[in-house]
Design a protein around this motif. Structure first.
Motif, short mmCIF file in Angstrom:
data_model
loop_
_atom_site.label_atom_id
_atom_site.label_comp_id
_atom_site.label_asym_id
_atom_site.label_seq_id
_atom_site.Cartn_x
_atom_site.Cartn_y
_atom_site.Cartn_z
N LEU A 1 0.98 -1.07 0.00
CA LEU A 1 0.10 -0.02 0.06
C LEU A 1 0.92 1.33 0.04
CD1 LEU A 1 -2.85 -1.13 2.38
CD2 LEU A 1 -3.12 -0.58 -0.10
N ASP A 2 2.25 0.95 0.16
CA ASP A 2 3.00 2.02 0.18
C ASP A 2 2.80 3.12 1.33
OD1 ASP A 2 5.30 3.88 -0.85
OD2 ASP A 2 3.85 4.96 -2.15
N ILE A 3 2.59 2.38 2.43
CA ILE A 3 2.40 3.37 3.74
C ILE A 3 3.48 3.09 4.82
CG2 ILE A 3 0.94 3.47 5.90
CD1 ILE A 3 -1.42 2.23 4.19
N PRO A 4 4.36 4.39 5.11
CA PRO A 4 5.40 4.27 5.90
C PRO A 4 4.95 3.41 7.05
CG PRO A 4 5.22 6.24 4.86
CD PRO A 4 4.09 5.54 4.66
N ALA A 5 5.74 2.79 7.91
CA ALA A 5 5.79 2.23 9.11
C ALA A 5 5.30 3.45 10.11
CB ALA A 5 6.93 1.35 9.56
N GLU A 6 6.17 4.12 10.15
CA GLU A 6 5.83 5.47 11.00
C GLU A 6 4.22 5.80 10.97
OE1 GLU A 6 8.47 5.24 8.84
OE2 GLU A 6 10.11 5.21 10.05
N LEU A 7 4.09 6.20 9.72
CA LEU A 7 2.46 6.60 9.67
C LEU A 7 1.46 5.58 10.05
CD1 LEU A 7 0.50 8.45 8.32
CD2 LEU A 7 0.63 7.44 6.04
N ALA A 8 1.82 4.32 9.69
CA ALA A 8 0.80 3.41 10.49
C ALA A 8 0.88 3.23 11.90
CB ALA A 8 1.41 1.90 9.77
N ALA A 9 2.12 3.31 12.44
CA ALA A 9 1.97 3.27 13.77
C ALA A 9 1.21 4.45 14.67
CB ALA A 9 3.55 3.13 14.48
N GLU A 10 1.63 5.54 14.01
CA GLU A 10 1.02 6.86 14.77
C GLU A 10 -0.49 6.83 14.54
OE1 GLU A 10 0.76 10.40 16.75
OE2 GLU A 10 2.25 8.97 16.88
N SER A 11 -0.77 6.53 13.18
CA SER A 11 -2.38 6.46 13.04
C SER A 11 -3.01 5.21 13.79
CB SER A 11 -2.43 6.11 11.29
OG SER A 11 -1.94 7.21 10.57
N TYR A 12 -2.40 4.14 13.89
CA TYR A 12 -3.22 3.17 14.75
C TYR A 12 -3.41 3.42 16.24
CZ TYR A 12 -4.62 -1.85 15.66
OH TYR A 12 -5.11 -2.90 16.11
N SER A 13 -2.21 4.24 16.62
CA SER A 13 -2.18 4.65 17.93
C SER A 13 -3.50 5.52 18.16
CB SER A 13 -0.95 5.10 18.43
OG SER A 13 -1.10 5.79 19.70
N GLN A 14 -3.64 6.55 17.31
CA GLN A 14 -4.50 7.72 17.34
C GLN A 14 -5.86 7.11 17.10
OE1 GLN A 14 -3.76 10.97 15.06
NE2 GLN A 14 -1.54 11.18 15.59
N ALA A 15 -6.06 6.12 16.29
CA ALA A 15 -7.13 5.48 16.20
C ALA A 15 -7.97 4.51 17.22
CB ALA A 15 -7.15 4.47 14.76
N MET A 16 -7.11 4.09 18.24
CA MET A 16 -7.20 3.48 19.38
C MET A 16 -7.94 4.37 20.34
SD MET A 16 -4.45 0.47 19.93
CE MET A 16 -5.33 -0.45 21.00
N GLU A 17 -7.39 5.45 20.39
CA GLU A 17 -7.96 6.33 21.30
C GLU A 17 -9.36 7.04 20.90
OE1 GLU A 17 -6.68 7.93 24.27
OE2 GLU A 17 -5.84 5.88 24.22
#
Length: 415
Positions: A389-405
Protein backbone atom coordinates in the motif's frame (compact mmCIF):
# COMPACT_ATOMS: atom_id res chain seq x y z
CA UNK A 1 14.14 2.94 35.56
CA UNK A 2 15.08 -0.61 34.68
CA UNK A 3 18.23 0.15 32.68
CA UNK A 4 16.91 -0.39 29.15
CA UNK A 5 17.56 1.99 26.28
CA UNK A 6 14.61 3.55 24.52
CA UNK A 7 13.74 1.96 21.20
CA UNK A 8 14.25 4.29 18.26
CA UNK A 9 11.83 2.68 15.81
CA UNK A 10 8.13 3.55 16.11
CA UNK A 11 6.48 0.85 18.23
CA UNK A 12 3.62 -1.19 16.85
CA UNK A 13 0.90 -2.15 19.30
CA UNK A 14 -1.95 -4.59 18.87
CA UNK A 15 -4.73 -5.55 21.22
CA UNK A 16 -6.63 -8.81 21.15
CA UNK A 17 -9.83 -9.26 23.15
CA UNK A 18 -10.40 -12.24 25.43
CA UNK A 19 -14.01 -13.38 25.91
CA UNK A 20 -15.92 -15.36 28.47
CA UNK A 21 -18.19 -18.22 27.43
CA UNK A 22 -21.18 -15.85 27.18
CA UNK A 23 -19.13 -13.47 24.99
CA UNK A 24 -18.55 -10.78 27.57
CA UNK A 25 -15.13 -9.12 27.29
CA UNK A 26 -12.83 -10.48 29.99
CA UNK A 27 -9.95 -8.25 28.95
CA UNK A 28 -7.39 -7.51 26.26
CA UNK A 29 -3.99 -8.94 25.56
CA UNK A 30 -1.51 -6.22 24.59
CA UNK A 31 1.02 -7.18 21.91
CA UNK A 32 4.08 -5.28 20.80
CA UNK A 33 6.61 -5.11 17.99
CA UNK A 34 9.59 -2.75 18.01
CA UNK A 35 8.96 -1.69 14.44
CA UNK A 36 9.16 -2.84 10.86
CA UNK A 37 12.60 -1.44 10.14
CA UNK A 38 14.26 -4.68 11.21
CA UNK A 39 13.54 -8.17 9.98
CA UNK A 40 13.01 -9.52 13.47
CA UNK A 41 12.01 -8.26 16.89
CA UNK A 42 15.18 -6.98 18.53
CA UNK A 43 14.92 -7.22 22.29
CA UNK A 44 16.20 -9.55 24.99
CA UNK A 45 13.66 -12.18 26.06
CA UNK A 46 10.75 -9.79 25.47
CA UNK A 47 12.06 -7.47 28.17
CA UNK A 48 12.40 -4.22 26.24
CA UNK A 49 9.17 -4.94 24.43
CA UNK A 50 7.37 -5.60 27.69
CA UNK A 51 8.54 -2.33 29.18
CA UNK A 52 7.20 -0.45 26.19
CA UNK A 53 3.83 -2.18 26.60
CA UNK A 54 3.84 -1.28 30.29
CA UNK A 55 4.63 2.35 29.50
CA UNK A 56 1.83 2.58 26.95
CA UNK A 57 -0.78 0.36 28.57
CA UNK A 58 -2.84 3.18 30.08
CA UNK A 59 -2.80 5.19 26.88
CA UNK A 60 -3.74 2.31 24.62
CA UNK A 61 -6.07 0.22 26.76
CA UNK A 62 -9.50 0.76 25.18
CA UNK A 63 -11.66 -0.08 28.16
CA UNK A 64 -12.08 1.64 31.47
CA UNK A 65 -9.34 0.32 33.78
CA UNK A 66 -11.53 1.17 36.76
CA UNK A 67 -13.97 -1.52 35.58
CA UNK A 68 -13.63 -5.27 35.69
CA UNK A 69 -11.71 -5.84 32.46
CA UNK A 70 -8.14 -7.11 32.60
CA UNK A 71 -5.03 -6.43 30.58
CA UNK A 72 -2.83 -9.39 29.73
CA UNK A 73 0.88 -8.70 29.24
CA UNK A 74 3.64 -11.17 28.45
CA UNK A 75 6.61 -10.71 30.80
CA UNK A 76 10.08 -12.14 30.43
CA UNK A 77 12.32 -13.31 33.25
CA UNK A 78 14.31 -10.11 33.58
CA UNK A 79 11.31 -7.78 33.75
CA UNK A 80 9.71 -9.96 36.42
CA UNK A 81 12.85 -9.94 38.55
CA UNK A 82 13.16 -6.16 38.02
CA UNK A 83 9.56 -5.74 39.29
CA UNK A 84 8.26 -4.20 36.05
CA UNK A 85 4.72 -5.60 36.53
CA UNK A 86 4.29 -3.36 39.60
CA UNK A 87 3.95 -0.39 37.23
CA UNK A 88 0.51 -1.74 36.34
CA UNK A 89 -2.56 -2.01 38.62
CA UNK A 90 -2.41 -5.37 40.37
CA UNK A 91 -6.14 -6.02 40.33
CA UNK A 92 -6.36 -5.38 36.56
CA UNK A 93 -3.26 -7.15 35.31
CA UNK A 94 -2.63 -10.72 34.23
CA UNK A 95 1.11 -11.48 34.15
CA UNK A 96 1.76 -13.96 31.34
CA UNK A 97 4.77 -16.25 31.75
CA UNK A 98 5.96 -18.67 29.08
CA UNK A 99 5.72 -22.29 30.13
CA UNK A 100 9.34 -22.84 29.09
CA UNK A 101 10.76 -19.99 31.22
CA UNK A 102 13.73 -20.82 33.44
CA UNK A 103 12.21 -21.71 36.79
CA UNK A 104 14.43 -21.19 39.82
CA UNK A 105 13.95 -19.94 43.36
CA UNK A 106 14.35 -16.20 42.58
CA UNK A 107 11.76 -16.28 39.77
CA UNK A 108 9.28 -18.39 41.72
CA UNK A 109 9.65 -16.06 44.70
CA UNK A 110 9.04 -13.03 42.46
CA UNK A 111 5.90 -14.63 41.00
CA UNK A 112 4.68 -15.58 44.45
CA UNK A 113 5.13 -11.96 45.57
CA UNK A 114 3.16 -10.71 42.54
CA UNK A 115 0.36 -13.10 43.33
CA UNK A 116 0.31 -11.94 46.95
CA UNK A 117 -0.11 -8.35 45.72
CA UNK A 118 -3.19 -9.29 43.69
CA UNK A 119 -1.77 -9.94 40.23
CA UNK A 120 -3.05 -12.95 38.34
CA UNK A 121 -0.49 -15.33 36.85
CA UNK A 122 -1.05 -17.00 33.48
CA UNK A 123 1.04 -19.79 31.97
CA UNK A 124 1.39 -18.94 28.29
CA UNK A 125 1.63 -21.67 25.66
CA UNK A 126 0.67 -24.34 28.17
CA UNK A 127 1.31 -27.94 27.07
CA UNK A 128 1.47 -29.67 30.48
CA UNK A 129 5.25 -30.01 30.50
CA UNK A 130 6.39 -31.88 33.63
CA UNK A 131 9.21 -29.40 34.32
CA UNK A 132 6.65 -26.55 34.46
CA UNK A 133 4.71 -28.10 37.34
CA UNK A 134 5.91 -25.46 39.86
CA UNK A 135 4.20 -22.79 37.73
CA UNK A 136 0.85 -24.50 38.18
CA UNK A 137 1.11 -24.00 41.93
CA UNK A 138 0.95 -20.24 41.27
CA UNK A 139 -1.14 -20.05 38.11
CA UNK A 140 -4.62 -18.60 37.90
CA UNK A 141 -4.87 -19.13 34.15
CA UNK A 142 -3.28 -21.34 31.52
CA UNK A 143 -3.37 -20.38 27.85
CA UNK A 144 -3.63 -23.24 25.36
CA UNK A 145 -3.31 -23.00 21.58
CA UNK A 146 -6.24 -25.06 20.24
CA UNK A 147 -5.78 -24.49 16.50
CA UNK A 148 -5.54 -27.82 14.70
CA UNK A 149 -5.85 -29.86 17.90
CA UNK A 150 -8.45 -32.56 18.49
CA UNK A 151 -10.40 -33.02 21.72
CA UNK A 152 -8.38 -36.19 22.30
CA UNK A 153 -5.06 -34.34 22.08
CA UNK A 154 -6.31 -31.56 24.35
CA UNK A 155 -7.60 -33.85 27.09
CA UNK A 156 -4.21 -34.59 28.73
CA UNK A 157 -3.32 -30.90 28.57
CA UNK A 158 -6.53 -29.86 30.28
CA UNK A 159 -6.55 -32.54 32.97
CA UNK A 160 -3.99 -30.92 35.32
CA UNK A 161 -5.81 -27.59 34.91
CA UNK A 162 -9.18 -29.07 35.81
CA UNK A 163 -7.65 -30.98 38.71
CA UNK A 164 -6.21 -27.76 40.17
CA UNK A 165 -9.23 -25.62 39.20
CA UNK A 166 -7.04 -23.37 37.04
CA UNK A 167 -8.94 -21.34 34.44
CA UNK A 168 -8.25 -22.64 30.93
CA UNK A 169 -8.07 -20.09 28.12
CA UNK A 170 -8.34 -21.26 24.49
CA UNK A 171 -6.25 -19.30 22.01
CA UNK A 172 -6.68 -19.28 18.21
CA UNK A 173 -10.38 -20.12 18.28
CA UNK A 174 -11.04 -19.52 14.61
CA UNK A 175 -14.73 -20.32 14.12
CA UNK A 176 -17.99 -21.02 15.91
CA UNK A 177 -17.46 -24.80 15.80
CA UNK A 178 -14.09 -24.45 17.53
CA UNK A 179 -15.70 -22.13 20.07
CA UNK A 180 -18.43 -24.65 20.82
CA UNK A 181 -15.93 -27.50 21.11
CA UNK A 182 -13.67 -25.51 23.43
CA UNK A 183 -16.61 -24.74 25.71
CA UNK A 184 -17.52 -28.42 25.89
CA UNK A 185 -13.93 -29.28 26.84
CA UNK A 186 -14.10 -26.94 29.82
CA UNK A 187 -12.34 -23.82 28.58
CA UNK A 188 -13.65 -20.68 30.28
CA UNK A 189 -11.89 -17.95 28.29
CA UNK A 190 -11.51 -17.61 24.54
CA UNK A 191 -9.45 -15.61 22.07
CA UNK A 192 -9.43 -15.77 18.30
CA UNK A 193 -10.96 -14.83 15.00
CA UNK A 194 -14.32 -16.48 15.74
CA UNK A 195 -15.84 -13.36 17.26
CA UNK A 196 -15.43 -11.38 14.02
CA UNK A 197 -17.34 -13.88 11.92
CA UNK A 198 -21.13 -13.73 11.68
CA UNK A 199 -23.23 -16.60 12.93
CA UNK A 200 -26.17 -15.98 10.65
CA UNK A 201 -29.44 -17.19 12.15
CA UNK A 202 -31.99 -18.29 9.57
CA UNK A 203 -35.08 -16.10 9.60
CA UNK A 204 -33.59 -13.52 11.98
CA UNK A 205 -35.14 -10.07 11.67
CA UNK A 206 -33.38 -6.90 12.60
CA UNK A 207 -34.64 -5.21 15.74
CA UNK A 208 -36.35 -1.83 15.44
CA UNK A 209 -33.35 0.05 16.81
CA UNK A 210 -31.07 -1.71 14.32
CA UNK A 211 -33.38 -0.78 11.44
CA UNK A 212 -33.47 2.84 12.61
CA UNK A 213 -29.68 3.01 12.78
CA UNK A 214 -29.30 1.44 9.34
CA UNK A 215 -31.72 4.07 8.00
CA UNK A 216 -29.57 6.76 9.57
CA UNK A 217 -26.44 5.21 8.06
CA UNK A 218 -28.11 5.22 4.67
CA UNK A 219 -28.91 8.92 4.98
CA UNK A 220 -25.29 9.73 5.83
CA UNK A 221 -23.96 8.08 2.68
CA UNK A 222 -25.08 10.84 0.35
CA UNK A 223 -22.58 13.49 -0.71
CA UNK A 224 -25.37 16.05 -0.33
CA UNK A 225 -27.40 16.05 2.91
CA UNK A 226 -31.15 15.52 2.90
CA UNK A 227 -31.91 17.89 5.78
CA UNK A 228 -35.60 17.02 6.05
CA UNK A 229 -35.07 13.25 6.19
CA UNK A 230 -32.18 13.67 8.61
CA UNK A 231 -34.24 15.87 10.89
CA UNK A 232 -37.06 13.31 10.92
CA UNK A 233 -34.69 10.42 11.69
CA UNK A 234 -32.90 12.29 14.47
CA UNK A 235 -35.90 13.93 16.14
CA UNK A 236 -37.69 10.59 16.41
CA UNK A 237 -34.93 9.47 18.78
CA UNK A 238 -34.74 11.46 22.02
CA UNK A 239 -31.32 10.08 22.96
CA UNK A 240 -29.82 10.92 19.57
CA UNK A 241 -31.31 14.42 19.64
CA UNK A 242 -29.87 15.05 23.09
CA UNK A 243 -26.41 13.81 22.16
CA UNK A 244 -26.30 15.85 18.98
CA UNK A 245 -27.32 19.01 20.85
CA UNK A 246 -24.70 18.26 23.52
CA UNK A 247 -22.09 17.75 20.81
CA UNK A 248 -22.98 21.02 19.09
CA UNK A 249 -22.98 22.93 22.40
CA UNK A 250 -19.75 21.44 23.70
CA UNK A 251 -16.76 23.71 24.47
CA UNK A 252 -15.08 22.15 21.44
CA UNK A 253 -17.39 24.16 19.18
CA UNK A 254 -18.23 27.14 21.36
CA UNK A 255 -21.78 27.04 20.07
CA UNK A 256 -25.13 27.60 21.76
CA UNK A 257 -28.11 25.92 20.14
CA UNK A 258 -31.19 25.67 22.37
CA UNK A 259 -33.29 23.90 19.72
CA UNK A 260 -31.98 21.36 17.27
CA UNK A 261 -31.79 22.68 13.74
CA UNK A 262 -30.37 20.22 11.23
CA UNK A 263 -29.73 22.84 8.50
CA UNK A 264 -27.91 24.99 11.05
CA UNK A 265 -25.91 22.01 12.32
CA UNK A 266 -24.89 21.15 8.75
CA UNK A 267 -23.92 24.76 8.06
CA UNK A 268 -21.94 25.05 11.30
CA UNK A 269 -20.13 21.70 11.34
CA UNK A 270 -20.03 20.95 7.66
CA UNK A 271 -21.61 17.87 6.17
CA UNK A 272 -18.41 15.78 6.28
CA UNK A 273 -17.90 16.23 10.02
CA UNK A 274 -21.58 15.84 10.90
CA UNK A 275 -22.08 12.67 8.89
CA UNK A 276 -18.93 11.10 10.36
CA UNK A 277 -20.28 11.81 13.85
CA UNK A 278 -23.71 10.39 12.98
CA UNK A 279 -22.18 7.25 11.46
CA UNK A 280 -20.11 6.58 14.54
CA UNK A 281 -23.02 7.12 16.92
CA UNK A 282 -25.32 4.93 14.83
CA UNK A 283 -22.80 2.11 14.83
CA UNK A 284 -22.04 2.23 18.54
CA UNK A 285 -25.77 2.28 19.31
CA UNK A 286 -26.50 -0.95 17.45
CA UNK A 287 -25.14 -3.13 20.24
CA UNK A 288 -23.13 -1.55 23.05
CA UNK A 289 -21.70 -4.47 25.02
CA UNK A 290 -19.95 -7.82 24.91
CA UNK A 291 -18.98 -9.25 21.55
CA UNK A 292 -20.87 -6.62 19.55
CA UNK A 293 -19.39 -3.84 21.66
CA UNK A 294 -15.90 -5.12 20.88
CA UNK A 295 -16.82 -5.29 17.20
CA UNK A 296 -18.06 -1.70 17.34
CA UNK A 297 -14.76 -0.65 18.90
CA UNK A 298 -12.79 -2.41 16.16
CA UNK A 299 -15.00 -0.92 13.45
CA UNK A 300 -14.44 2.62 14.74
CA UNK A 301 -10.74 1.96 15.14
CA UNK A 302 -10.48 0.66 11.59
CA UNK A 303 -12.41 3.61 10.17
CA UNK A 304 -10.22 6.18 11.89
CA UNK A 305 -7.03 4.21 11.16
CA UNK A 306 -7.82 4.11 7.45
CA UNK A 307 -8.83 7.77 7.45
CA UNK A 308 -5.62 8.93 9.14
CA UNK A 309 -3.35 6.72 7.06
CA UNK A 310 -5.08 7.75 3.84
CA UNK A 311 -4.82 11.42 4.75
CA UNK A 312 -1.15 10.94 5.62
CA UNK A 313 -0.61 9.41 2.19
CA UNK A 314 -2.07 12.51 0.56
CA UNK A 315 -5.19 10.83 -0.83
CA UNK A 316 -8.06 13.08 -1.90
CA UNK A 317 -11.16 13.58 0.26
CA UNK A 318 -13.32 11.13 -1.69
CA UNK A 319 -10.74 8.38 -1.27
CA UNK A 320 -10.38 9.13 2.42
CA UNK A 321 -14.16 9.08 2.90
CA UNK A 322 -14.33 5.71 1.17
CA UNK A 323 -11.63 4.34 3.46
CA UNK A 324 -13.48 5.58 6.55
CA UNK A 325 -16.67 3.92 5.31
CA UNK A 326 -14.80 0.70 4.51
CA UNK A 327 -13.46 0.43 8.03
CA UNK A 328 -16.73 1.42 9.67
CA UNK A 329 -18.79 -1.22 7.85
CA UNK A 330 -16.15 -3.96 7.71
CA UNK A 331 -17.63 -5.90 10.64
CA UNK A 332 -21.30 -4.98 10.22
CA UNK A 333 -22.40 -8.53 9.35
CA UNK A 334 -20.78 -9.94 12.50
CA UNK A 335 -22.33 -7.21 14.64
CA UNK A 336 -25.84 -7.73 13.33
CA UNK A 337 -25.54 -11.48 12.66
CA UNK A 338 -26.99 -10.98 9.20
CA UNK A 339 -25.64 -11.55 5.68
CA UNK A 340 -23.48 -8.68 4.53
CA UNK A 341 -25.23 -8.74 1.12
CA UNK A 342 -28.56 -7.90 2.74
CA UNK A 343 -27.14 -5.17 4.95
CA UNK A 344 -25.23 -3.42 2.19
CA UNK A 345 -28.17 -3.68 -0.17
CA UNK A 346 -29.79 -0.79 1.70
CA UNK A 347 -26.68 1.39 1.68
CA UNK A 348 -25.70 3.43 -1.40
CA UNK A 349 -21.97 2.75 -1.08
CA UNK A 350 -19.20 3.46 -3.56
CA UNK A 351 -18.70 0.44 -5.83
CA UNK A 352 -15.10 0.01 -4.65
CA UNK A 353 -16.20 -0.11 -1.02
CA UNK A 354 -18.87 -2.70 -1.80
CA UNK A 355 -16.41 -4.81 -3.79
CA UNK A 356 -13.98 -4.91 -0.88
CA UNK A 357 -16.67 -5.69 1.69
CA UNK A 358 -18.53 -8.31 -0.34
CA UNK A 359 -15.73 -10.11 -2.17
CA UNK A 360 -12.51 -8.90 -0.50
CA UNK A 361 -11.30 -7.87 -3.95
CA UNK A 362 -10.57 -4.59 -5.71
CA UNK A 363 -8.28 -1.66 -4.89
CA UNK A 364 -9.50 -1.26 -1.29
CA UNK A 365 -9.25 -4.92 -0.24
CA UNK A 366 -5.55 -4.65 0.75
CA UNK A 367 -6.57 -2.21 3.49
CA UNK A 368 -8.65 -4.95 5.12
CA UNK A 369 -5.69 -7.32 4.89
CA UNK A 370 -3.46 -4.73 6.52
CA UNK A 371 -5.73 -4.12 9.51
CA UNK A 372 -6.26 -7.87 9.99
CA UNK A 373 -2.49 -8.31 10.28
CA UNK A 374 -2.24 -5.39 12.71
CA UNK A 375 -5.03 -6.65 14.95
CA UNK A 376 -3.56 -10.16 15.12
CA UNK A 377 0.03 -9.10 15.70
CA UNK A 378 1.07 -10.64 12.38
CA UNK A 379 4.03 -8.32 11.98
CA UNK A 380 5.54 -10.08 8.96
CA UNK A 381 2.19 -9.94 7.14
CA UNK A 382 1.77 -6.31 8.19
CA UNK A 383 5.13 -5.39 6.71
CA UNK A 384 4.16 -6.91 3.38
CA UNK A 385 0.77 -5.18 3.44
CA UNK A 386 2.26 -1.77 4.20
CA UNK A 387 4.80 -2.14 1.39
CA UNK A 388 2.00 -3.08 -1.03
CA UNK A 389 0.00 0.00 0.00
CA UNK A 390 3.08 2.24 0.12
CA UNK A 391 2.34 3.28 3.71
CA UNK A 392 5.40 4.14 5.85
CA UNK A 393 5.67 2.18 9.09
CA UNK A 394 5.87 5.43 11.05
CA UNK A 395 2.57 6.65 9.58
CA UNK A 396 0.90 3.29 10.28
CA UNK A 397 2.06 3.16 13.90
CA UNK A 398 1.01 6.73 14.66
CA UNK A 399 -2.34 6.40 12.86
CA UNK A 400 -3.17 3.14 14.62
CA UNK A 401 -2.37 4.57 18.04
CA UNK A 402 -4.55 7.64 17.43
CA UNK A 403 -7.33 5.45 16.06
CA UNK A 404 -7.41 3.39 19.25
CA UNK A 405 -7.86 6.55 21.30
CA UNK A 406 -10.60 7.74 18.94
CA UNK A 407 -12.52 4.48 19.25
CA UNK A 408 -12.03 4.38 23.00
CA UNK A 409 -13.49 7.87 23.42
CA UNK A 410 -16.72 6.88 21.65
CA UNK A 411 -17.14 3.49 23.30
CA UNK A 412 -16.58 5.00 26.75
CA UNK A 413 -19.22 7.66 26.09
CA UNK A 414 -21.75 5.18 24.78
CA UNK A 415 -21.29 2.57 27.50
Amino acid sequence: MFGYQALAAPPLFARQPVFTADLRVFGHELLYRQGLASTQAVFADLDAATLTVVAGAFQLQPGDLSGSQKILVNFGRRTILDKAPYALPADKTVVQVEEGILLDDPLLAALDALKAEGFQIAVNGFQARPDAAPLLELADLAIVDVLGKTPESLAPILKPLHDRKITAMARKVEDEDAFATAKKLGFSLFQGYFFKKPEVVAGRRLASNEIARLKLLRLTQSDQPDADSLAEAIRSDVSLTYRLLSYLNSPLHGQRMEKLSIPRAIMYLGWTQLRHWLRVIALTDISPSGKAGELAFLSLQRARFFELAGTGQGLDQQQVDNLFTLGLFSLLDAMLQSPIEELLGNLPLDARVKEALLARTGPLAPWLTMTHCFEHGDWAGLERALVALDIPAELAAESYSQAMEFAASFTRKSS
